[in-house]
Design a protein around this motif. Structure first.
Motif, short mmCIF file in Angstrom:
data_model
loop_
_atom_site.label_atom_id
_atom_site.label_comp_id
_atom_site.label_asym_id
_atom_site.label_seq_id
_atom_site.Cartn_x
_atom_site.Cartn_y
_atom_site.Cartn_z
N GLY A 403 0.80 -1.21 0.00
CA GLY A 403 0.00 0.00 0.00
C GLY A 403 0.83 1.27 0.00
N PHE A 404 0.32 2.27 -0.69
CA PHE A 404 0.96 3.58 -0.81
C PHE A 404 1.20 4.19 0.57
CE2 PHE A 404 0.67 8.20 -1.70
CZ PHE A 404 1.56 8.31 -2.75
N MET A 405 0.21 4.06 1.44
CA MET A 405 0.28 4.66 2.77
C MET A 405 1.40 4.03 3.60
SD MET A 405 -2.69 5.11 5.66
CE MET A 405 -2.87 3.34 5.94
N ASN A 406 1.53 2.71 3.56
CA ASN A 406 2.54 2.03 4.37
C ASN A 406 3.96 2.38 3.93
OD1 ASN A 406 0.67 0.74 5.99
ND2 ASN A 406 0.50 -1.03 4.65
N MET A 410 6.72 4.14 6.57
CA MET A 410 8.10 3.69 6.76
C MET A 410 9.08 4.87 6.66
SD MET A 410 10.37 1.19 4.31
CE MET A 410 10.21 2.36 2.94
N PHE A 411 8.91 5.70 5.64
CA PHE A 411 9.82 6.83 5.46
C PHE A 411 9.67 7.84 6.60
CE2 PHE A 411 9.58 5.70 0.79
CZ PHE A 411 10.86 5.16 0.77
N THR A 412 8.47 8.01 7.11
CA THR A 412 8.24 8.91 8.24
C THR A 412 9.04 8.46 9.46
OG1 THR A 412 6.01 9.45 7.49
CG2 THR A 412 6.50 9.84 9.81
N VAL A 413 8.99 7.19 9.77
CA VAL A 413 9.71 6.65 10.93
C VAL A 413 11.21 6.85 10.78
CG1 VAL A 413 10.26 4.53 12.18
CG2 VAL A 413 7.90 4.97 11.48
N VAL A 414 11.76 6.57 9.60
CA VAL A 414 13.21 6.72 9.38
C VAL A 414 13.63 8.17 9.59
CG1 VAL A 414 15.06 6.56 7.68
CG2 VAL A 414 13.36 4.74 7.84
N MET A 415 12.87 9.12 9.07
CA MET A 415 13.25 10.54 9.21
C MET A 415 13.18 11.01 10.66
SD MET A 415 12.01 12.53 5.75
CE MET A 415 10.53 11.63 5.35
#
Length: 439
Positions: A403-406, A410-415
């Motif tokens: 999914g696009f949202m997932n 993932m990128f949000t958590v890394v940043m």
């Protein structure tokens, strides 16, 4: 007064802005050749019937080359000079980009993308080292962020080339245009100076004195007659253990976390973004139009960071921009209307690329002259590992229909994680002389 002290006292003037423009154009060509692949991939995937995993491997192969190129070119620049390596890598990646336009199958394209990445990875840390070693201490951060802003111009050029040429002439035309920057090497040979610090490291005192004397004269300062060499340690060849000494190890750890995370998120998002948007049902032409708007938002992101980096500082500006980029990635991943996608996508570009400008300011400031390009090259190389993994991982997430949202969660958590690393482990370097910081 020794030669380095004389260099540091020269105010920002015509020479510094000309150097910024000359290296910035090289930086722009880097970005253009990097960006073209992102716009080619959704078209190529349909033409060649590529799976999401294969698309991810094409995006990652350039990063494999970048990782190797960053380490090798950093070492070569410390040994043979910033200028020579800057020129050589530009020619190398431009020719390799042109070769991508004649690739006849998937395997050959992978090989050519590796060669493109090798040249690109070599040039970036060398260019930032050259500019940082000339920029006045009080404006060094601003100069490096402005240098990095040429990246947005290059992506904008890639978007325009793709928008205008690919629908009419096919994906090959975009790659062939990417070979033209090789001609810029002749201008580099005439106009770009060698680093004064490098010249002194190599014992070329007369050349360094002549260069600084010319800058003093142009700035209206009294020209020193004697060429006084600053005290320095004995010459040595940079080695891996040099960036892990007691004073430098904490800086190296922080920089490696930062570089891994920011490259992971950048290439995972922006190499895949055209394909991800096309996968949401947006036409190729509309996708290119939307990405043009998002790319334009990168420029004010850089300029705002250039303003803040000398007022607020490197550490706070970088951490804040990473957190805000994370927030925008979260909302962008929720999808929604075209207006919502454009707004959050543009803001994500604004903050993510603004953070990149600060990263390139911060990195070379944390290493001494003798290993500055070497240490910066290793940090960039570790970052490329993140860049290698991200497109592949996103490809598997797309294949698994995560999914696009997932993907954007993932990128949000890394940043968020790398913002924390900068805040808790980073040192402030605003306004300090390079030699003072690097001890």
């Amino acid at each position: 007064m020794d030669i380095i002290s004389r260099l540091e006292r020269i105010p920002a003037g015509r020479f510094h802005y000309q150097l910024l423009l000359l290296t910035g154009l090289g930086w722009m060509f880097d970005a253009m050749d990097t960006g073209i692949i992102a716009f080619v991939l959704p078209v190529l995937a349909r033409k060649w019937g590529l799976t999401p995993a294969q698309v991810g491997y094409i995006g990652s192969m350039g990063l494999v080359g970048m990782a190797l190129g960053a380490v090798l070119a950093g070492s070569l620049a410390d040994r043979f000079g910033r200028k020579k390596v800057f020129a050589a890598t530009l020619v190398f990646y431009s020719i390799a980009t042109g070769l991508c336009g004649v690739a006849w199958n998937y395997t050959v394209l992978l090989l050519f993308r590796f060669l493109v990445g090798f040249g690109l990875g070599g040039q970036l840390p060398v260019a930032v080292t050259l500019v940082s070693e000339y920029a006045p201490a009080g404006k060094r951060g601003r100069f490096i962020v402005l240098l990095e802003s040429f990246w947005a111009v290059g992506w904008l050029a890639a978007a325009l080339i793709s928008y205008l040429l690919i629908p009419r002439y096919g994906w090959q035309a975009a790659f062939l245009i990417g070979a033209l920057p090789a001609l810029y090497v002749f201008h580099i040979g005439k106009k770009v100076p060698e680093s004064v610090r490098y010249l002194l490291e190599k014992g070329q005192v007369a050349a360094a004195h002549q260069l600084v004397s010319k800058l003093e004269e142009e700035s209206g300062l009294a020209v020193a007659e004697a060429a006084i060499v600053p005290e320095k340690a004995a010459k040595f060849r940079p080695a891996f253990q040099d960036i892990w000494t007691k004073g430098l190890a904490p800086r190296t750890v922080m920089l490696w976390i930062l570089w891994f995370g920011i490259v992971y998120t950048y290439y995972g998002i922006f190499i895949w973004l055209p394909s991800l948007m096309a996968g949401q049902g947006i036409t190729i032409l509309k996708t290119f139009q939307y990405l043009l708007i998002m790319t334009l938002a990168q420029l004010p992101g850089y300029y705002s960071a250039a303003y803040l980096v000398e007022r607020v500082g490197r550490k706070a500006t970088l951490a804040a921009y990473l957190l805000l980029s994370a927030l925008c990635a979260w909302f962008f991943g929720q999808g929604g209307s075209v207006v919502s996608i454009l707004f959050w996508g543009s803001m994500m570009s604004f903050f993510n690329l603004g953070a990149w400008g600060v990263v390139y300011t911060y990195t070379p400031e944390l290493y001494p002259t003798r290993i500055r390009a070497f240490g910066s090259g290793w940090a960039a190389a570790v970052g490329r590992i993140g860049g290698i993994l991200a497109p592949i991982f996103v490809g598997y997430m797309v294949s698994a229909r995560s999914g696009f949202m997932n993907v954007f969660i993932m990128f949000t958590v890394v940043m968020v994680l790398i913002a924390g690393a900068v805040w808790f482990l980073g040192e402030e370097t605003k306004g300090k002389l390079l030699d003072e910081i690097s001890r």
